[in-house]
Design a protein around this motif. Structure first.
Motif, short mmCIF file in Angstrom:
data_model
loop_
_atom_site.label_atom_id
_atom_site.label_comp_id
_atom_site.label_asym_id
_atom_site.label_seq_id
_atom_site.Cartn_x
_atom_site.Cartn_y
_atom_site.Cartn_z
N GLY A 283 -38.23 -0.65 70.28
CA GLY A 283 -39.04 -1.85 70.16
C GLY A 283 -40.51 -1.55 70.32
N ASP A 284 -40.85 -0.68 71.29
CA ASP A 284 -42.25 -0.27 71.46
C ASP A 284 -42.77 0.44 70.21
OD1 ASP A 284 -42.06 -1.31 73.99
OD2 ASP A 284 -41.73 0.63 74.97
N LEU A 285 -41.90 1.30 69.62
CA LEU A 285 -42.30 2.01 68.40
C LEU A 285 -42.56 1.03 67.26
CD1 LEU A 285 -42.71 4.64 66.83
CD2 LEU A 285 -40.24 4.68 66.40
N ALA A 286 -41.72 0.00 67.13
CA ALA A 286 -41.91 -0.99 66.07
C ALA A 286 -43.22 -1.75 66.27
CB ALA A 286 -40.73 -1.96 66.04
N VAL A 287 -43.50 -2.14 67.52
CA VAL A 287 -44.76 -2.85 67.80
C VAL A 287 -45.95 -1.97 67.46
CG1 VAL A 287 -46.19 -3.85 69.63
CG2 VAL A 287 -43.74 -4.34 69.56
N SER A 288 -45.91 -0.70 67.87
CA SER A 288 -47.01 0.23 67.59
C SER A 288 -47.17 0.44 66.09
CB SER A 288 -46.76 1.58 68.28
OG SER A 288 -46.70 1.41 69.69
N PHE A 289 -46.05 0.54 65.37
CA PHE A 289 -46.11 0.73 63.92
C PHE A 289 -46.75 -0.48 63.26
CE2 PHE A 289 -44.44 0.23 59.66
CZ PHE A 289 -44.66 1.48 59.10
N ASN A 290 -46.34 -1.68 63.68
CA ASN A 290 -46.90 -2.89 63.08
C ASN A 290 -48.40 -2.99 63.37
OD1 ASN A 290 -44.39 -3.65 62.10
ND2 ASN A 290 -43.88 -4.83 63.92
N GLU A 291 -48.83 -2.64 64.59
CA GLU A 291 -50.26 -2.64 64.92
C GLU A 291 -51.01 -1.61 64.09
OE1 GLU A 291 -50.52 -2.01 69.07
OE2 GLU A 291 -49.90 -4.04 69.62
N MET A 292 -50.41 -0.42 63.91
CA MET A 292 -51.05 0.61 63.08
C MET A 292 -51.21 0.13 61.64
SD MET A 292 -49.60 4.39 62.11
CE MET A 292 -48.34 3.64 61.07
N ALA A 293 -50.12 -0.49 61.08
CA ALA A 293 -50.20 -0.98 59.72
C ALA A 293 -51.26 -2.06 59.59
CB ALA A 293 -48.85 -1.52 59.28
N HIS A 294 -51.33 -2.94 60.59
CA HIS A 294 -52.36 -4.00 60.59
C HIS A 294 -53.77 -3.41 60.64
CE1 HIS A 294 -54.27 -7.85 61.38
NE2 HIS A 294 -54.84 -7.33 62.47
N ASN A 295 -53.97 -2.42 61.51
CA ASN A 295 -55.28 -1.79 61.65
C ASN A 295 -55.69 -1.06 60.37
OD1 ASN A 295 -55.53 -2.71 64.27
ND2 ASN A 295 -54.62 -0.86 65.16
N ILE A 296 -54.68 -0.40 59.73
CA ILE A 296 -54.98 0.29 58.47
C ILE A 296 -55.40 -0.71 57.40
CG2 ILE A 296 -53.96 1.61 56.58
CD1 ILE A 296 -52.33 3.13 58.65
N ARG A 297 -54.67 -1.85 57.34
CA ARG A 297 -55.02 -2.87 56.35
C ARG A 297 -56.42 -3.43 56.63
NH1 ARG A 297 -49.56 -4.38 57.10
NH2 ARG A 297 -50.18 -6.04 58.58
N GLU A 298 -56.74 -3.67 57.89
CA GLU A 298 -58.08 -4.16 58.23
C GLU A 298 -59.16 -3.13 57.89
OE1 GLU A 298 -58.28 -5.43 62.24
OE2 GLU A 298 -57.37 -7.39 61.83
N LEU A 299 -58.87 -1.85 58.19
CA LEU A 299 -59.83 -0.79 57.90
C LEU A 299 -60.10 -0.69 56.40
CD1 LEU A 299 -61.58 1.59 58.87
CD2 LEU A 299 -59.51 3.03 58.73
N ILE A 300 -59.02 -0.73 55.63
CA ILE A 300 -59.19 -0.65 54.17
C ILE A 300 -59.94 -1.87 53.65
CG2 ILE A 300 -57.92 -0.68 51.98
CD1 ILE A 300 -55.83 1.09 53.27
N GLN A 301 -59.65 -3.05 54.23
CA GLN A 301 -60.36 -4.26 53.82
C GLN A 301 -61.84 -4.15 54.14
OE1 GLN A 301 -58.97 -6.77 52.08
NE2 GLN A 301 -61.05 -7.61 51.86
N GLN A 302 -62.14 -3.58 55.34
CA GLN A 302 -63.53 -3.39 55.71
C GLN A 302 -64.22 -2.41 54.76
OE1 GLN A 302 -63.52 -2.16 59.80
NE2 GLN A 302 -62.81 -4.16 60.59
N VAL A 303 -63.54 -1.33 54.41
CA VAL A 303 -64.10 -0.36 53.46
C VAL A 303 -64.34 -1.02 52.11
CG1 VAL A 303 -63.64 1.77 52.18
CG2 VAL A 303 -63.13 1.64 54.63
N LYS A 304 -63.38 -1.87 51.70
CA LYS A 304 -63.53 -2.56 50.43
C LYS A 304 -64.72 -3.51 50.46
CE LYS A 304 -61.08 -5.59 47.24
NZ LYS A 304 -59.82 -6.36 47.01
N ASP A 305 -64.83 -4.27 51.57
CA ASP A 305 -65.97 -5.20 51.70
C ASP A 305 -67.30 -4.43 51.68
OD1 ASP A 305 -64.16 -7.24 51.85
OD2 ASP A 305 -64.20 -7.39 54.05
N ALA A 306 -67.35 -3.30 52.41
CA ALA A 306 -68.57 -2.50 52.43
C ALA A 306 -68.90 -1.97 51.03
CB ALA A 306 -68.42 -1.34 53.42
N GLY A 307 -67.87 -1.56 50.29
CA GLY A 307 -68.08 -1.08 48.93
C GLY A 307 -68.62 -2.18 48.03
N ASP A 308 -68.04 -3.40 48.23
CA ASP A 308 -68.53 -4.53 47.42
C ASP A 308 -70.00 -4.80 47.73
OD1 ASP A 308 -66.04 -4.76 46.31
OD2 ASP A 308 -65.37 -6.37 47.66
#
Length: 359
Positions: A283-308
């Motif tokens: 369960g801890d691994l699943a929570v950490s994975f979901n947080e990692m996936a969320h952070n990656i999505r936010e990071l990519i979105q931030q990179v995309k916004d900066a590129g725009d």
């Protein structure tokens, strides 16, 4: 023997019920089991296997003890009864042989009845013991009563035989006491010997049959015990496999979900999420994975916004540069016009100066 076999079957049924209840209990607790920490799961699985092994071992020892008890009963009861019957038949045969020997000795005029009396008393003691254990020896009350009547008649004739023999050569009626004793033996005692031997042989055969039945029963119980132990071992093996499967599934299944989600993310599908409602390491691994996936999505979105933003700024700079170039060209054209006018004015001034000089 039948009661013991029935009790043993009841014990086996109770033990089987215990195993089944244990399996049901394990299955009912699998849902709560998945929330335990992995180390506890492994320890629990090891403990369950250890308990199952101890249970099977203890039951095997119990079964072997039961078989040993049946074997002891076989030798101590049935074979003892056979031994008593053989002793009784042997004592009766010995008594008749002693009577024949006394008759032979009476011819020489020297004999003793003490051994005969002692042997008769020994037979009576064995018969008294038989009367107490009559049912265990397989002798019916009617058969024992018939034999008792026959034996009492034999004892009565034996007492008469002893009295006549003690009179020796004294006249008893028309014959001596020894001759009367021989006649009594020939027509009374000897006629009862085959009947008594036949009854004793029948009783001996009955006890031998009972001993064989007891042996077959012990062997049958041993085979049943072995078969039940095999069933118990198979049930224990199945329960062990069930526990191992539950532990493995509680670890492998969530890991498979995390691995599958990670594989999809490696293909660029960043909207992956692992739904595990657990309280253990998975369960801890699943929570950490979901947080990692969320952070990656936010990071990519931030990179995309900066590129725009960079792209928009670049476009603005490009427009400004274009406008600056147009203004520069316009200024250059104006400067060129001014230069042309200046040149024209210069020539006009020179022409005016020449005209004035000429004047």
């Amino acid at each position: 023997m039948t009661e013991n076999a029935s009790e043993q079957k009841k014990r086996k049924a109770a033990l089987s019920g215990t195993v089944v209840k244990g399996a049901r209990s394990v299955l009912s607790r699998v849902k709560g089991f998945k929330d335990l920490r992995i180390i506890f799961k492994l320890y629990s699985a090891f403990g369950a296997v250890l308990v199952i092994t101890l249970f099977v071992s203890l039951f095997s020892l119990y079964g072997m003890n039961q078989i040993g008890g049946k074997t002891k009963e076989l030798y101590e009861e049935r074979l003892a009864n056979v031994s008593d019957m053989l002793t009784l038949a042997g004592k009766f045969h010995e008594l008749n042989s002693s009577i024949a020997a006394v008759l032979m000795q009476s011819i020489e005029g020297s004999f003793s009845l003490e051994d005969l009396v002692r042997q008769q008393d020994e037979i009576q003691q064995l018969l008294d013991k038989l009367a107490v254990n009559m049912t265990e020896m397989g002798v019916s009350e009617r058969d024992f009563t018939t034999f008792s009547v026959l034996w009492n008649n034999y004892k009565s004739d034996f007492q008469k035989f002893s009295d006549l023999l003690m009179q020796g050569n004294e006249m008893v009626g028309n014959v001596t006491g020894i001759e009367a004793a021989r006649t009594l033996y020939r027509f009374n005692l000897s006629s009862k010997i085959p009947t008594v031997n036949g009854i004793l042989s029948e009783w001996l055969a009955i006890n031998q049959t009972l001993a064989e039945e007891a042996y077959r029963s012990a062997v049958s119980q041993q085979n049943a015990q072995i078969a039940f132990q095999i069933v118990l071992i198979l049930a224990a093996l199945g329960l062990t496999i069930l526990v191992g499967w539950a532990v493995a599934r509680s670890i492998v299944n969530p890991l498979s979900q995390v691995v599958a989600a990670a594989g999809e993310m490696s293909k660029g599908k960043l909207n992956q999420r692992v739904d595990l409602q657990r309280k253990d390491e998975m369960g801890d691994l699943a929570v950490s994975f979901n947080e990692m996936a969320h952070n990656i999505r936010e990071l990519i979105q931030q990179v995309k916004d900066a590129g725009d933003k960079v792209s928009s700024t670049s476009q603005d700079l490009s427009n400004i540069c274009g406008q600056t170039a147009d203004a520069s060209q316009e200024v250059a054209r104006e400067i060129t016009k001014i230069a042309d006018n200046a040149e024209t004015q210069k020539r006009s001034a020179e022409d005016s100066a020449r005209a004035m000089n000429e004047m």
